[in-house]
Design an enzyme around this catalytic site. Structure first.
Site, mmCIF file in Angstrom:
data_model
loop_
_atom_site.group_PDB
_atom_site.id
_atom_site.type_symbol
_atom_site.label_atom_id
_atom_site.label_comp_id
_atom_site.label_asym_id
_atom_site.label_seq_id
_atom_site.Cartn_x
_atom_site.Cartn_y
_atom_site.Cartn_z
ATOM 1 N N ARG A 1 11.877 -5.961 5.113
ATOM 2 C CA ARG A 1 11.810 -4.659 4.745
ATOM 3 C C ARG A 1 12.871 -3.655 5.401
ATOM 4 O O ARG A 1 12.836 -3.696 6.692
ATOM 5 C CB ARG A 1 10.239 -4.053 5.204
ATOM 6 C CG ARG A 1 9.832 -2.770 4.847
ATOM 7 C CD ARG A 1 8.504 -2.535 4.568
ATOM 8 N NE ARG A 1 7.796 -2.471 5.881
ATOM 9 C CZ ARG A 1 6.444 -2.369 5.961
ATOM 10 N NH1 ARG A 1 5.857 -2.085 5.028
ATOM 11 N NH2 ARG A 1 5.908 -2.639 7.180
ATOM 12 N N ARG B 1 11.552 -0.766 10.597
ATOM 13 C CA ARG B 1 10.618 -0.533 11.434
ATOM 14 C C ARG B 1 10.674 -1.147 12.612
ATOM 15 O O ARG B 1 10.851 -2.368 12.475
ATOM 16 C CB ARG B 1 9.268 -0.400 10.741
ATOM 17 C CG ARG B 1 8.849 0.861 9.954
ATOM 18 C CD ARG B 1 7.364 0.363 9.069
ATOM 19 N NE ARG B 1 6.681 0.021 9.881
ATOM 20 C CZ ARG B 1 5.314 -0.159 9.215
ATOM 21 N NH1 ARG B 1 4.891 0.303 8.195
ATOM 22 N NH2 ARG B 1 4.251 -0.534 9.966
ATOM 23 N N ARG C 1 0.348 -8.242 13.987
ATOM 24 C CA ARG C 1 -0.286 -7.407 12.688
ATOM 25 C C ARG C 1 -1.098 -8.228 11.647
ATOM 26 O O ARG C 1 -2.166 -7.663 11.319
ATOM 27 C CB ARG C 1 0.786 -6.760 12.363
ATOM 28 C CG ARG C 1 1.172 -5.375 13.224
ATOM 29 C CD ARG C 1 2.561 -4.837 12.606
ATOM 30 N NE ARG C 1 2.702 -4.284 11.379
ATOM 31 C CZ ARG C 1 3.534 -4.287 10.454
ATOM 32 N NH1 ARG C 1 4.757 -4.758 10.981
ATOM 33 N NH2 ARG C 1 3.528 -3.487 9.419
ATOM 34 N N LYS D 1 0.703 -1.214 0.044
ATOM 35 C CA LYS D 1 0.072 -0.033 0.166
ATOM 36 C C LYS D 1 0.937 1.166 -0.062
ATOM 37 O O LYS D 1 0.708 2.334 -0.685
ATOM 38 C CB LYS D 1 -0.908 0.085 1.229
ATOM 39 C CG LYS D 1 -1.925 -1.083 1.142
ATOM 40 C CD LYS D 1 -2.732 -1.130 2.552
ATOM 41 C CE LYS D 1 -1.921 -1.008 3.883
ATOM 42 N NZ LYS D 1 -1.614 -2.468 4.289
ATOM 43 N N ARG E 1 -9.259 0.816 8.965
ATOM 44 C CA ARG E 1 -8.632 -0.209 9.271
ATOM 45 C C ARG E 1 -9.660 -1.141 9.859
ATOM 46 O O ARG E 1 -9.362 -2.658 10.216
ATOM 47 C CB ARG E 1 -7.674 -0.160 10.252
ATOM 48 C CG ARG E 1 -6.192 0.134 10.139
ATOM 49 C CD ARG E 1 -5.499 -0.884 9.330
ATOM 50 N NE ARG E 1 -4.223 -1.005 9.784
ATOM 51 C CZ ARG E 1 -3.132 -0.461 9.247
ATOM 52 N NH1 ARG E 1 -3.142 0.606 8.343
ATOM 53 N NH2 ARG E 1 -1.800 -0.755 9.523
HETATM 54 P P1 AMP Z 1 1.065 0.799 8.788
HETATM 55 O O1 AMP Z 1 2.243 1.714 8.681
HETATM 56 O O2 AMP Z 1 -0.058 1.246 8.056
HETATM 57 O O3 AMP Z 1 1.338 -0.470 8.665
HETATM 58 O O4 AMP Z 1 0.455 0.978 10.338
HETATM 59 C C1 AMP Z 1 1.423 0.871 11.672
HETATM 60 C C2 AMP Z 1 0.522 0.646 12.696
HETATM 61 O O5 AMP Z 1 0.249 1.961 12.957
HETATM 62 C C3 AMP Z 1 -0.275 -0.090 12.820
HETATM 63 O O6 AMP Z 1 -0.212 -1.408 13.048
HETATM 64 C C4 AMP Z 1 -1.444 0.286 13.896
HETATM 65 O O7 AMP Z 1 -0.802 0.069 15.312
HETATM 66 C C5 AMP Z 1 -1.120 1.694 13.579
HETATM 67 N N1 AMP Z 1 -2.472 2.247 12.797
HETATM 68 C C6 AMP Z 1 -2.147 2.595 11.519
HETATM 69 N N2 AMP Z 1 -3.235 3.047 10.966
HETATM 70 C C7 AMP Z 1 -4.153 2.867 11.601
HETATM 71 C C8 AMP Z 1 -5.587 3.030 11.806
HETATM 72 N N3 AMP Z 1 -6.379 3.109 10.565
HETATM 73 N N4 AMP Z 1 -6.266 2.838 12.803
HETATM 74 C C9 AMP Z 1 -5.645 2.154 13.885
HETATM 75 N N5 AMP Z 1 -4.248 2.114 14.057
HETATM 76 C C10 AMP Z 1 -3.561 2.233 12.956
#
Ligand code: AMP
Length: 218
Positions: free
Chosen positions: A128, A162, A173, A15, A90
């Site tokens: 990654r 990360r 996750r 994404k 999400r």
């Molecule tokens: P990502 O970079 O999109 O993988 O997001 C990393 C982390 O941020 C996720 O595992 C969640 O803990 C938090 N996060 C990101 N987007 C959301 C969302 N829309 N709602 C709740 N937590 C989020």
């Protein structure tokens, strides 16, 4: 009518890579909730520490807080036209919140599912590495960080992993995705607003399909 492009996909589906390309090549702003939370984490407030804990555990930050952040961000001038949401919604509650926001902003929601075989997700995530200067995403298994086109980049110094890309967080996750985020596929499919994209292909192929479809009048 301007659109809110929603990218749905498991962690590691690509994404962020696609959203980044849409921003770089077409100037469509990438609104990444994950990036916003990662930025927030660096401050030492109680809220920041709580977010840090949730992210490390692979859970979801509370919906109200997440929504408030998205709303505030997308009310800025650069989001007047079409923008891409990378990582939001999400879950179904957030998707309902987004319906309200779209109404307020007079925009149409269009969702893309970037579909990737779950067997390779673990490696995509644990392998990654990101360049902290230019944001380019590499993978030690699939796209080794041997060179970067940007002259300012010194990959030896700039590559970071990360905090939540370790195996334990990754597994959590992926479970969170299965339980909370996957229902969004049906949510958008039912209302005829979902485009399914095969994410097991070259980045460029996926990009051109998404980019073309954004301009469709559907
Ligand atoms: P990502 O970079 O999109 O993988 O997001 C990393 C982390 O941020 C996720 O595992 C969640 O803990 C938090 N996060 C990101 N987007 C959301 C969302 N829309 N709602 C709740 N937590 C989020």
């Amino acid at each position: 009518m301007h659109k809110i492009i929603v990218l749905i996909g498991a962690p590691g589906a690509g994404k962020g890579t696609q959203a980044r390309l849409l921003e770089e090549r077409r100037g469509i702003p990438q609104i990444s909730t994950g990036d916003m939370f990662r930025e927030m984490k660096s401050s030492n407030t109680p809220l920041a520490l709580e977010i840090q804990r949730i992210m490390k555990e692979g859970g979801l930050v509370p919906d109200d807080l997440t929504y408030k952040m998205v709303k505030e961000r997308t009310e800025k001038e650069d989001c007047k036209g079409t923008y891409v949401l990378d990582g939001f919604p999400r879950n179904v509650i957030q998707a309902d919140m987004l319906e309200e926001l779209a109404k307020e902003q007079n925009k149409k929601v269009k969702a893309f599912l970037i579909d990737v075989d779950s067997d390779i997700l673990e490696k995509r995530l644990t392998g990654r590495r990101t360049c902290k200067v230019c944001g380019e995403i590499f993978n030690i298994y699939f796209k080794p960080p041997t060179k970067c086109d940007r002259p300012e980049c010194d990959l030896e110094k700039n590559l970071v992993q990360r905090e939540d890309d370790n195996l334990e967080s990754v597994r959590k996750r992926l479970i969170t995705y299965e339980e909370s985020t996957k229902p969004l596929i049906e949510y958008y499919e039912k209302s005829g607003r979902l485009v399914k994209i095969n994410g097991d292909r070259e980045v460029e192929q996926i990009y051109s399909e998404i980019s073309r479809s954004i301009d469709d009048n559907s």
